[in-house]
Every structure is written in structure tokens, then in C-alpha cells.
Enzyme design. Structure first.
Site, short mmCIF file in Angstrom:
data_model
loop_
_atom_site.label_atom_id
_atom_site.label_comp_id
_atom_site.label_asym_id
_atom_site.label_seq_id
_atom_site.Cartn_x
_atom_site.Cartn_y
_atom_site.Cartn_z
N ALA A 133 61.17 31.98 44.70
CA ALA A 133 60.05 31.36 45.46
C ALA A 133 58.80 32.17 44.96
O ALA A 133 58.72 33.13 44.70
CB ALA A 133 60.12 31.37 46.79
N HIS A 179 56.51 36.02 54.98
CA HIS A 179 57.86 35.80 54.60
C HIS A 179 58.53 34.55 55.15
O HIS A 179 59.03 33.72 54.60
CB HIS A 179 58.63 37.00 54.55
N HIS A 198 68.49 35.83 52.05
CA HIS A 198 69.47 36.24 50.78
C HIS A 198 70.93 36.65 51.21
O HIS A 198 71.30 37.29 52.48
CB HIS A 198 69.24 37.48 50.18
N ASN A 255 53.54 27.99 48.42
CA ASN A 255 52.28 28.18 48.76
C ASN A 255 51.30 28.20 47.87
O ASN A 255 51.61 28.72 46.56
CB ASN A 255 52.27 29.60 49.55
N SER A 286 64.92 32.75 47.12
CA SER A 286 64.64 31.98 48.36
C SER A 286 64.26 30.44 48.10
O SER A 286 63.59 29.99 47.08
CB SER A 286 63.15 32.47 49.12
N TYR A 315 60.52 46.35 45.29
CA TYR A 315 59.91 46.71 46.39
C TYR A 315 60.46 47.35 47.61
O TYR A 315 60.14 48.08 48.51
CB TYR A 315 58.72 45.56 47.05
N GLU A 316 62.07 47.11 47.51
CA GLU A 316 63.01 47.73 48.51
C GLU A 316 63.19 49.11 48.18
O GLU A 316 63.45 49.99 49.20
CB GLU A 316 64.44 46.85 48.37
N HIS A 374 65.18 43.79 45.17
CA HIS A 374 64.04 43.65 44.78
C HIS A 374 63.14 44.97 44.56
O HIS A 374 63.65 45.96 45.18
CB HIS A 374 62.98 43.03 45.70
N MET A 430 57.06 38.23 43.16
CA MET A 430 57.74 39.46 43.53
C MET A 430 59.11 39.89 42.79
O MET A 430 59.88 40.84 43.31
CB MET A 430 57.71 40.22 44.97
N SER A 431 59.65 39.18 41.92
CA SER A 431 60.98 39.02 41.30
C SER A 431 60.95 38.68 39.85
O SER A 431 59.88 38.49 39.29
CB SER A 431 61.88 38.40 42.11
#
Length: 268
Positions: A109, A240, A57, A228, A26, A81-82, A79, A204-205
Site C-alpha cells: 500500500a 494506518h 498482516h 491515499n 496491506s 521501521y519495526e 518492516h 515504507m516497504s
């Protein structure tokens, strides 16, 4: 690895295969507009490549050139988490390695844990913490599965990135990236724990892809765009949509730096 995806890519770039793979997170998608002689291939045309469910994406592989280098640019990743599985990027990265890519340049990000890196800052990852303790190499056979993660983020590539950033007048921090599985954001207590562990940014990646790349013998450079302050370190409401908005605001600076790094990246 599917021969079909590899064969299709070899047919498109037989004369000059790419030597660098780039994974865009991102805020980094503007790189594709900077490519010369660019060709976009939707992941749907490459069997086994991931169909991302994450907003922002593109879901395509771009073949193109920056400076003297031919690139394969993945605009979007899978990812953990998917699906809950850590090996979603194993097939595409191994396919691109077989195509000829020797270096993986990753972007993401991330949330900042350090006041000296406010939103909009850029950071080169020097090391990581695999807090999820998930590995894309689970199920691999033989002694080769036990890959060393010392200098997982190549020191020479980081030195090059710093030199380019200095020439552009763009501050580039270095730090340790902590990987959480997600998709929920971290709690303030988890962030305080990460500060005690020496983490500088959280996301997260990136970590699963680094493990895959190092197992495949690829050198890795990874860059984070800090969108952030992490949970509990500011009054921001994390979401997000907020991440995407902050990433877009800093996207031009990030894209300029990434393009300059890639166009002059030292290859063996």
C-alpha cells in the site's frame, strides 16, 4: 538461512515445490482466499521467519496453486521501521529461493504523488528511490555483494502485468516508488522534494526485499495499491487505520488483478 525452516518446507511440498514467492502488503490479503489446495503455515512454525507487529498482516506462509503455478505466499512482512534493521526479510526470502522460487512478486500500500493516480489506483513499480539508504546486504562478504539494480523490476514481468490488466479492463499505472523508513508519514516538504526527484508513489516497504531478491538471482515484479494522496496533496488525515480502510475498499480489484497475473506468469 535456517536448515530447519527449509527442511520443514521441503517436507510439505517435496513433490512440487513453488517457483513463485508472493509478499502481500496491506489490501492484498484476499489473494489467499483465491489459492487452490491451500495450506497455511504460521510464521511461528518456521524458525527465522518474521513475526510482524503491524495490524492487517496475517503472519503466515501459504502454500497453494493458481493456474499451473505453485506459490509460496508470505502474508505479512518485517518492516525496517519495526527494528531499525534492513535485513528482516533476508532469511525467509533466501529460504524460499533455496526451496525453488525463481520470481518474487511484491505488493504494498502506498501514497500517490500524482493526481492521475487517485486513491484506489494500482501501479506497477518500474524503479525505486532508496531514500533511507539502508541495505540488507550490509555485512555480506565478497564481490557478490555489489549487485546491479538496473532493471530491478523485471521489464518482461511488467509487460505481462500490463497485458493482463488490459484484458481485465483494469487500469495499471507504472511509476517510480520512493522508500522512506517510517513509521511516521512523510512531511509535505518531503513529498514536494520527491515530486522533484521524479517519484510517483511513496511507501515504507518493498525496496529491501527487492535488493535481497536481486542479490539471490530472483526476478522481481512489484505492485502498489494507492490508498491515499501523499502528505500535503489533499485534506486527508493520514493514519494506518485510514490506509487499511482504503486498502480494504479496493482489495477486490487488486486481488483479482494479482490472481490473474500470477496464474499466467511466464516462467523460464
Amino acid at each position: 538461512m535456517t536448515d530447519t525452516a527449509l527442511d520443514r518446507l521441503r517436507a510439505r511440498c517435496a513433490d512440487q515445490p513453488p517457483r513463485i514467492t508472493v509478499v502481500l502488503g496491506s489490501g492484498w490479503g484476499g489473494l489467499t482466499a483465491r489459492l487452490q489446495d491451500a495450506e497455511r503455515i504460521p510464521y511461528a512454525e518456521l524458525p527465522g521467519f518474521p513475526v510482524s507487529t503491524v495490524a492487517g498482516h496475517d503472519g503466515a506462509l501459504w502454500l497453494g496453486r493458481l493456474g499451473a503455478h505453485r506459490l509460496a505466499v508470505m502474508s505479512g512482512r518485517k518492516h525496517v521501521y519495526e527494528t531499525g534493521e534492513a535485513d528482516g526479510m533476508k532469511l525467509p526470502l533466501r529460504t524460499l529461493r533455496a526451496l525453488g522460487c525463481e520470481v518474487l512478486v511484491q505488493t504494498n500500500a502506498a501514497g500517490s504523488l500524482r493526481p492521475v493516480m487517485p486513491p484506489g489506483s494500482l501501479m506497477a513499480i518500474s524503479d525505486h528511490l532508496n531514500l533511507s539508504q539502508r541495505s540488507p546486504l550490509v555485512g555480506e562478504a565478497g564481490s557478490e555483494r555489489f549487485v546491479s539494480m538496473v532493471d530491478a523490476y523485471d521489464p518482461a514481468l511488467r509487460q505481462h502485468a500490463q497485458a493482463v490488466a488490459q484484458s481485465l479492463g483494469t487500469p495499471l499505472h507504472e511509476g517510480v516508488f520512493a522508500w522512506f523508513l517510517g513509521p511516521q508519514f512523510e512531511t509535505p516538504a518531503e513529498i514536494r522534494m520527491m515530486q522533484g526527484f521524479g517519484a510517483d508513489a511513496v511507501g515504507m516497504s518493498t525496496v529491501p526485499e527487492t535488493i535481497i531478491a536481486r542479490h539471490a538471482g530472483m526476478r522481481v515484479l512489484a505492485l502498489s495499491l494507492l490508498t491515499n494522496m501523499a502528505a500535503g496533496l489533499s485534506n486527508e488525515q493520514l493514519s494506518h487505520a485510514h490506509t487499511l480502510a482504503q486498502a480494504q475498499a479496493a482489495g477486490d480489484t487488486a486481488g483479482d488483478l494479482l490472481a490473474a497475473i500470477l496464474s499466467t506468469l511466464p516462467l523460464a
